[in-house]
Design a protein around this motif. Structure first.
Motif, PDB file in Angstrom:
ATOM      1  N   LEU A   6     -14.741  49.975 -39.958  1.00 13.85           N
ATOM      2  CA  LEU A   6     -13.394  49.889 -39.352  1.00 13.85           C
ATOM      3  C   LEU A   6     -12.341  50.209 -40.391  1.00 13.85           C
ATOM      4  O   LEU A   6     -12.510  49.927 -41.566  1.00 13.85           O
ATOM      5  N   PRO A   7     -11.225  50.768 -39.966  1.00 13.41           N
ATOM      6  CA  PRO A   7     -10.167  51.096 -40.928  1.00 13.41           C
ATOM      7  C   PRO A   7      -9.670  49.876 -41.654  1.00 13.41           C
ATOM      8  O   PRO A   7      -9.380  49.938 -42.836  1.00 13.41           O
ATOM      9  N   PHE A   8      -9.625  48.732 -40.982  1.00 13.07           N
ATOM     10  CA  PHE A   8      -9.058  47.555 -41.627  1.00 13.07           C
ATOM     11  C   PHE A   8     -10.062  46.824 -42.489  1.00 13.07           C
ATOM     12  O   PHE A   8      -9.780  45.814 -43.050  1.00 13.07           O
ATOM     13  N   THR A   9     -11.343  47.336 -42.505  1.00 16.47           N
ATOM     14  CA  THR A   9     -12.330  46.722 -43.399  1.00 16.47           C
ATOM     15  C   THR A   9     -12.368  47.386 -44.751  1.00 16.47           C
ATOM     16  O   THR A   9     -13.100  46.989 -45.634  1.00 16.47           O
ATOM     17  N   ASP A  62     -13.304  31.775 -33.089  1.00 16.57           N
ATOM     18  CA  ASP A  62     -14.658  31.650 -33.680  1.00 16.57           C
ATOM     19  C   ASP A  62     -14.907  32.930 -34.479  1.00 16.57           C
ATOM     20  O   ASP A  62     -15.201  33.988 -33.897  1.00 16.57           O
ATOM     21  N   PRO A  63     -14.722  32.872 -35.769  1.00 18.02           N
ATOM     22  CA  PRO A  63     -14.811  34.123 -36.576  1.00 18.02           C
ATOM     23  C   PRO A  63     -16.142  34.868 -36.383  1.00 18.02           C
ATOM     24  O   PRO A  63     -16.168  36.082 -36.304  1.00 18.02           O
ATOM     25  N   GLN A  64     -17.168  34.086 -36.280  1.00 17.30           N
ATOM     26  CA  GLN A  64     -18.486  34.739 -36.137  1.00 17.30           C
ATOM     27  C   GLN A  64     -18.584  35.451 -34.812  1.00 17.30           C
ATOM     28  O   GLN A  64     -19.064  36.576 -34.733  1.00 17.30           O
ATOM     29  N   ALA A  65     -18.097  34.815 -33.773  1.00 20.32           N
ATOM     30  CA  ALA A  65     -18.135  35.445 -32.436  1.00 20.32           C
ATOM     31  C   ALA A  65     -17.264  36.677 -32.388  1.00 20.32           C
ATOM     32  O   ALA A  65     -17.624  37.699 -31.805  1.00 20.32           O
ATOM     33  N   GLU A  66     -16.039  36.552 -33.015  1.00 20.42           N
ATOM     34  CA  GLU A  66     -15.137  37.712 -33.039  1.00 20.42           C
ATOM     35  C   GLU A  66     -15.793  38.881 -33.778  1.00 20.42           C
ATOM     36  O   GLU A  66     -15.697  40.028 -33.360  1.00 20.42           O
ATOM     37  N   GLN A  67     -16.461  38.552 -34.912  1.00 17.82           N
ATOM     38  CA  GLN A  67     -17.082  39.625 -35.692  1.00 17.82           C
ATOM     39  C   GLN A  67     -18.216  40.271 -34.909  1.00 17.82           C
ATOM     40  O   GLN A  67     -18.412  41.488 -34.978  1.00 17.82           O
ATOM     41  N   GLU A  68     -18.941  39.466 -34.130  1.00 21.88           N
ATOM     42  CA  GLU A  68     -20.004  40.039 -33.307  1.00 21.88           C
ATOM     43  C   GLU A  68     -19.439  40.950 -32.249  1.00 21.88           C
ATOM     44  O   GLU A  68     -20.017  41.998 -31.945  1.00 21.88           O
ATOM     45  N   LEU A  69     -18.267  40.547 -31.636  1.00 25.54           N
ATOM     46  CA  LEU A  69     -17.625  41.424 -30.644  1.00 25.54           C
ATOM     47  C   LEU A  69     -17.197  42.741 -31.281  1.00 25.54           C
ATOM     48  O   LEU A  69     -17.385  43.813 -30.717  1.00 25.54           O
ATOM     49  N   ILE A  70     -16.643  42.630 -32.486  1.00 32.18           N
ATOM     50  CA  ILE A  70     -16.183  43.867 -33.162  1.00 32.18           C
ATOM     51  C   ILE A  70     -17.381  44.741 -33.488  1.00 32.18           C
ATOM     52  O   ILE A  70     -17.360  45.958 -33.336  1.00 32.18           O
ATOM     53  N   ASN A  71     -18.480  44.118 -33.932  1.00 31.21           N
ATOM     54  CA  ASN A  71     -19.681  44.896 -34.289  1.00 31.21           C
ATOM     55  C   ASN A  71     -20.309  45.537 -33.080  1.00 31.21           C
ATOM     56  O   ASN A  71     -21.017  46.546 -33.183  1.00 31.21           O
ATOM     57  N   SER A  72     -20.081  44.930 -31.898  1.00 30.54           N
ATOM     58  CA  SER A  72     -20.667  45.500 -30.676  1.00 30.54           C
ATOM     59  C   SER A  72     -19.922  46.703 -30.158  1.00 30.54           C
ATOM     60  O   SER A  72     -20.364  47.380 -29.236  1.00 30.54           O
ATOM     61  N   VAL A  84     -18.237  55.404 -31.732  1.00 28.44           N
ATOM     62  CA  VAL A  84     -17.370  56.525 -31.372  1.00 28.44           C
ATOM     63  C   VAL A  84     -15.908  56.117 -31.346  1.00 28.44           C
ATOM     64  O   VAL A  84     -15.016  56.932 -31.548  1.00 28.44           O
ATOM     65  N   TYR A  85     -15.616  54.817 -31.132  1.00 27.21           N
ATOM     66  CA  TYR A  85     -14.238  54.356 -31.108  1.00 27.21           C
ATOM     67  C   TYR A  85     -13.606  54.368 -32.473  1.00 27.21           C
ATOM     68  O   TYR A  85     -12.399  54.312 -32.609  1.00 27.21           O
ATOM     69  N   PHE A  86     -14.436  54.416 -33.512  1.00 23.56           N
ATOM     70  CA  PHE A  86     -13.912  54.415 -34.873  1.00 23.56           C
ATOM     71  C   PHE A  86     -13.796  55.823 -35.451  1.00 23.56           C
ATOM     72  O   PHE A  86     -13.569  55.987 -36.627  1.00 23.56           O
ATOM     73  N   SER A  87     -14.045  56.825 -34.627  1.00 20.59           N
ATOM     74  CA  SER A  87     -13.980  58.205 -35.090  1.00 20.59           C
ATOM     75  C   SER A  87     -12.545  58.580 -35.383  1.00 20.59           C
ATOM     76  O   SER A  87     -11.622  58.216 -34.658  1.00 20.59           O
ATOM     77  N   THR A  88     -12.399  59.353 -36.491  1.00 26.53           N
ATOM     78  CA  THR A  88     -11.046  59.794 -36.871  1.00 26.53           C
ATOM     79  C   THR A  88     -10.649  61.047 -36.135  1.00 26.53           C
ATOM     80  O   THR A  88      -9.502  61.474 -36.198  1.00 26.53           O
ATOM     81  N   ASP A  89     -11.614  61.713 -35.500  1.00 23.78           N
ATOM     82  CA  ASP A  89     -11.298  62.948 -34.769  1.00 23.78           C
ATOM     83  C   ASP A  89     -10.523  62.588 -33.486  1.00 23.78           C
ATOM     84  O   ASP A  89     -10.477  61.431 -33.038  1.00 23.78           O
ATOM     85  N   SER A  90      -9.943  63.603 -32.890  1.00 23.04           N
ATOM     86  CA  SER A  90      -9.234  63.394 -31.602  1.00 23.04           C
ATOM     87  C   SER A  90     -10.270  62.968 -30.566  1.00 23.04           C
ATOM     88  O   SER A  90     -11.270  63.644 -30.357  1.00 23.04           O
ATOM     89  N   GLN A 130     -13.344  42.806 -26.254  1.00 25.06           N
ATOM     90  CA  GLN A 130     -13.395  43.598 -27.498  1.00 25.06           C
ATOM     91  C   GLN A 130     -11.997  43.975 -27.948  1.00 25.06           C
ATOM     92  O   GLN A 130     -11.674  43.907 -29.144  1.00 25.06           O
ATOM     93  N   GLN A 131     -11.115  44.379 -26.987  1.00 26.91           N
ATOM     94  CA  GLN A 131      -9.755  44.754 -27.335  1.00 26.91           C
ATOM     95  C   GLN A 131      -9.011  43.552 -27.893  1.00 26.91           C
ATOM     96  O   GLN A 131      -8.267  43.644 -28.867  1.00 26.91           O
ATOM     97  N   ALA A 132      -9.235  42.383 -27.217  1.00 26.80           N
ATOM     98  CA  ALA A 132      -8.553  41.187 -27.683  1.00 26.80           C
ATOM     99  C   ALA A 132      -9.002  40.833 -29.088  1.00 26.80           C
ATOM    100  O   ALA A 132      -8.196  40.443 -29.943  1.00 26.80           O
ATOM    101  N   ALA A 133     -10.311  40.971 -29.355  1.00 25.18           N
ATOM    102  CA  ALA A 133     -10.808  40.671 -30.697  1.00 25.18           C
ATOM    103  C   ALA A 133     -10.223  41.597 -31.714  1.00 25.18           C
ATOM    104  O   ALA A 133      -9.857  41.183 -32.819  1.00 25.18           O
ATOM    105  N   VAL A 134     -10.168  42.883 -31.361  1.00 21.37           N
ATOM    106  CA  VAL A 134      -9.601  43.866 -32.291  1.00 21.37           C
ATOM    107  C   VAL A 134      -8.124  43.576 -32.503  1.00 21.37           C
ATOM    108  O   VAL A 134      -7.605  43.615 -33.620  1.00 21.37           O
ATOM    109  N   SER A 135      -7.419  43.309 -31.389  1.00 24.78           N
ATOM    110  CA  SER A 135      -5.978  43.047 -31.505  1.00 24.78           C
ATOM    111  C   SER A 135      -5.732  41.827 -32.353  1.00 24.78           C
ATOM    112  O   SER A 135      -4.830  41.796 -33.205  1.00 24.78           O
TER     113      SER A 135
END
Length: 960
Positions: free
Chosen positions: A3-6, A42-52, A56-62, A92-97
């Protein structure tokens, strides 16, 4: 993808480049931030949601998210599943947000600081814009000062130079791309140095153009090609082991030198030589084994070399051994030529290095050269040891005792040449081969010699002592068995086929066969070329010689040169006479009974067989010098047994020694006793109580031979077997002469510690052969003349006559008739066999000596004698001498003084007689006593006679 923020904070330029991605995200409002913060976390749960979240959502291309999700929908929609999937995406969006909000709040100070930097950057950009404006203004001024055409020319020139360089690079790259074809051609042509040089140059060029992407693949390809060249170079190096080629080896060494692996090449070369020896001998033996087996069974290929050697048949054993040695010779010759090549090139490198100035390179070269020299010198012994072990294994695979003598000699010949090769190869004495072949040779030769001794006894017992007709120029060197002696001057070729060499310089086998040929070549037609031409069709070599043999020599020119040359002293039989008159030469026809025969050697078939045996023994000794003493000892036994047989057949007579004439010398008697004790088995059958040592000793002995019943020695018409006696005795003398001829050769091969045995054999045995003539011919002389009849005739003569007689007595005529008859019989015998002059002289000497002693004995039997009777004795003896001198050429007459001195003693006085008796002890007691009693009794008194008889008794007492 992370992820960009990691990834943490980035530098300001990188952060600016990522602003677009951040802006695409909707920043939550304050209410939303509050809601997000108030939600239980729950940090662990949030991290699991982000990992799931899909990558393709993390691609820098258009990336069109909506389109992606719509395409994922199944053909048949299920509302419940869609709602569940939507809820998942919201989570997932809520976790990312929430994660973004946390990061934003966490990075708020940095964000403020970054905004300050952006403001500062904006100020700098404004300043840069002012500078650019000023630069453009100045450029306009410069444009007005220079023409656009001039700048265009400069630009084009620069572009041209770049393109030329690029074209050159492209051409080089094109050449590099085509290098593999040329390398393949050079490898096929075996131009290994050129191929390696080209490959190294290409690698160097490839490193220059490594910035081109196409070069990286080429560089890897060149490295593979270089490894392939090294493999082919190793194969080419292995070919050197069997067929050395100077040009080929020079290329290989140059190639290894370019690779900087000269030491590695030498290590590999020795491995290849070892492997070549093993493969060569295995393939040679395997070929013969499969050929003799008559099938293509592959079981032999799986056998060990040691086991394979046991399957070689006796018929193929010698050809296989010859081929084995030939193959090993090729390997050793290749190694020898390899060393020659390095010695030659080392000297050239030394000269070139002395002229150069690169000290570091010279030291490295000297180190490599020293390493190679030591490696090659050490390899000599190693390779020769491998060769010896392989040949020894082959020899032990078959029992050599099954071979005939000629085949065994041929095997020894091959091994002898191989040992000679080894000695020239590395200076080794071939201990492994010598010990192996010596044991087998001694065992073989002992059995062979024992068989030959038994054969010799059989030949002697069946020999009729007839003359074997050979040519007058006969020499033992003409016999096949002695051919090796004419060839022994040249040590570089086998005794079986080497040519006679007159060169004083010794040429080694490697020098002789370096350019071609093989010392182990078998010449199939060699035996056919070595024909013997020693036998004569009859006693003469031509009709002209037979006619000329009976010519009368009436002048000096008619006397044969060989007769002049062979004229010897009658007393010794060998001392030459300094001057010979014409009359003497003419008169020699009386006693020379060999004028009607060619002066050919006298020998028998048995003699010839013994000589051939001696030749075979010497062949073995010449081939295998370590057993020289054993062979010479066995040769001496052949001569000993032959001499003992001649003596036993023709010379043994106990009555001879009673004559007191010393017919058998003490040396001859010692020799005969030694032979009888050491060689003759006098026991008829083995004693069962005898010890094992005695039985083993008897095995080394031979039974005494017996004369053939076909040989008659009792007939007076043949002079009691004189022809047979002459052939036998003179064949022994001839055999002794041949041993004398061979003495230098035997002395050369005899070990120094054993030479006293050889000297003793010649001085005490060989030299006594001619001494057998006297006892053998004495037997003939003792029976050829009727001495008893002469004594009877002398007893009837009246010696006490009163007047001097002018006529001799009849016993003289009877004795002369006996000598004339003896002369005729000698002539008859000489028609069968040539009687050499020394033999006829000995016969005449014996007969005359016996006759003279018989005369003295007859005079000693006289009962009464007067002075006139003593004069008659002198008359009779002078008449006998005068007639005898016409029959024989012997001068002086043997024992002439013996008779004359005895007759003259009749006239001595008492005092002179006593001194005379003490000085002349050659007369018997009876003869001396008769001289005192009968002849001196008339003029001495009884007392004086008793005194003389006492003196005679004193002389006779030690004899008793």
């Amino acid at each position: 993808m992370e992820l960009p923020f990691t990834k943490g904070l980035k530098s300001p330029p990188e952060s600016l480049s990522d602003l677009g991605a951040i802006e695409s995200l909707r920043v939550p409002g304050k209410e939303e931030f509050r809601e997000l913060r108030e939600q239980p976390t729950d940090p662990q749960a949030e991290q699991e949601l982000i990992n799931s979240i899909e990558q393709v959502y993390f691609s820098t291309d258009s990336f069109d998210i909506v389109k992606y999700e719509l395409e994922k929908l199944p053909p048949v929609l299920n509302l419940q599943e869609l709602e569940e999937y939507r809820d998942k995406l919201k989570q997932q969006q809520a976790a990312v947000s929430k994660k973004v909000a946390d990061l934003i709040l966490e990075k708020q100070p940095a964000y403020v600081k970054e905004l300050e930097r952006v403001t500062s950057l904006q100020t700098g950009l404004q300043l840069a814009a002012v500078i650019c404006t000023n630069g453009r203004r100045h450029l306009n001024i410069a444009k007005e000062g220079f023409t656009q055409a001039s700048l265009g020319l400069l630009a084009n020139q620069r572009k041209r130079q770049l393109l030329i360089g690029l074209l050159k690079s492209l051409r080089t790259i094109k050449t590099l791309q085509r290098t593999d074809v040329r390398l393949s051609e050079m490898l096929e042509e075996e131009d290994y140095p050129g191929a390696i040089q080209l490959c190294l140059e290409c690698q160097k060029a490839a490193s220059t153009f490594k910035h081109y992407s196409c070069i990286s693949e080429l560089n890897s390809k060149l490295q593979d090609t270089l490894e392939q060249i090294e493999e082919q170079l190793d194969v080419a190096l292995s070919k050197i082991c069997k067929n050395f080629d100077i040009n080929h080896y020079t290329k290989v060494q140059q190639a290894y030198r370019l690779l900087g692996k000269t030491q590695t090449a030498m290590d590999q070369l020795h491995m290849h030589f070892t492997q070549a020896i093993h493969n060569t001998v295995f393939q040679v033996v395997l070929g013969y084994v499969e050929l003799c087996a008559g099938n293509t069974d592959t079981k032999f290929q799986k056998l060990q070399y040691k086991d394979l050697c046991t399957h070689v048949t006796p018929d193929s054993y010698i050809p296989c051994l010859a081929d084995l040695c030939k193959a090993l010779w090729e390997v050793m010759l290749s190694y020898y030529r390899t060393m020659e090549w390095h010695e030659k090139h080392d000297s050239e490198d030394t000269i070139s290095a002395s002229e150069g100035s690169n000290m570091m390179g010279t030291e490295e070269t000297n180190f490599d050269r020293g390493y190679i020299k030591k490696k090659l010198e050490h390899g000599l012994t190693r390779i020769w040891q491998d060769v010896q072990l392989k040949v020894k294994t082959y020899l032990l695979g078959t029992d050599l005792s099954i071979f005939k003598y000629d085949d065994f000699i041929f095997v020894l010949d091959i091994i002898s040449r191989l040992m000679q090769v080894g000695e020239e190869f590395c200076g080794s004495k071939s201990e492994v081969l010598q010990e192996s072949i010596r044991k087998q040779s001694v065992n073989y030769f002992k059995n062979y010699h024992r068989t030959r001794l038994d054969e010799l006894r059989m030949f002697l017992e069946n020999e009729t002592w007839e003359l074997c007709p050979v040519k007058s120029n006969f020499s033992i060197l003409q016999l096949h068995e002695f051919k090796f002696m004419e060839q022994s001057r040249s040590p570089s070729v086998s005794p079986s086929k080497q040519p006679a060499s007159t060169s004083s310089k010794t040429v080694t086998l490697f020098e002789q066969y370096c350019s071609g040929g093989n010392p182990f070549e078998i010449q199939a037609n060699h035996k056919d070329e070595e024909t013997e031409d020693v036998l004569a069709s009859n006693g003469y070599e031509s009709d002209e010689q037979e006619k000329s043999a009976y010519q009368e020599y009436d002048s000096d020119s008619d006397v044969p040169e060989e007769l002049k040359r062979d004229y010897v002293d009658e007393q010794t039989g060998d001392a030459p006479v300094k001057s010979v008159s014409r009359e003497t030469l003419k008169s020699r026809k009386k006693s020379d009974y060999s004028l009607n025969k060619v002066n050919a050697p006298i020998l028998t078939n048995t003699t010839l067989n013994v000589i051939r045996l001696v030749g075979k023994y010497m062949q073995m000794m010449n081939i295998l010098k370590p057993i020289a003493f054993d062979v010479i000892h066995f040769m001496s036994q052949l001569f000993d047994y032959y001499l003992y047989a001649i003596y036993t057949f023709f010379g043994r007579n106990d009555s001879l020694e009673s004559t007191g004439l010393g017919l058998s010398s003490s040396r001859l008697r010692t020799t005969l006793n030694r032979i009888q004790e050491s060689l003759i088995d006098l026991e008829v059958s083995a004693d069962p109580t005898s010890t094992l040592a005695a039985a083993e000793e008897r095995k080394e002995k031979v039974p005494s031979p017996h004369l053939s019943h076909l040989v008659v020695l009792t007939s007076g018409d043949t002079l009691y077997g004189l022809a047979e006696r002459v052939v036998a005795t003179e064949s022994l003398v001839f055999l002794a002469e041949q041993f004398e001829f061979l003495q230098p050769h035997l002395d050369a091969v005899m070990p120094a510690v054993k030479k006293p045995f050889l000297q003793q054999f010649y001085s005490q045995t060989v030299s006594t052969a001619s001494e057998l003539r006297k006892p053998i011919y004495w037997i003939v002389a003792g029976k050829a003349i009727d001495y008893e009849q002469m004594l009877l005739l002398m007893a009837n003569v009246k010696w006490d006559v009163k007047e001097i007689m002018s006529q001799h007595n009849i016993y003289v005529d009877a004795l002369l008739k006996e000598f004339e008859q003896f002369n005729r019989r000698l002539n008859e015998v000489s028609k069968r066999v040539r009687i050499p002059l020394p033999v006829s002289n000995i016969l005449w000497e014996h007969c005359i000596r016996l006759a003279n002693r018989t005369i003295v004995e007859g005079y000693a039997n006289v009962k009464k004698c007067s002075n006139e009777g003593r004069a008659l004795m002198q008359l009779d003896f002078q008449q006998f001498l005068m007639k005898l001198e016409k029959l024989t050429d012997i001068r002086p007459i043997p024992d002439k003084e013996f008779v004359e001195t005895y007759i003259k003693a009749y006239y001595l006085t008492e005092n002179d007689m006593e001194r005379w008796i003490k000085e002349h002890r050659e007369y018997s007691t009876k003869q001396l006593t008769n001289l005192v009693n009968v002849c001196l009794g008339s003029h001495i008194n009884k007392k004086a006679r008793q005194k003389l008889l006492a003196a005679i008794d004193d002389i006779d007492r030690p004899k008793r």
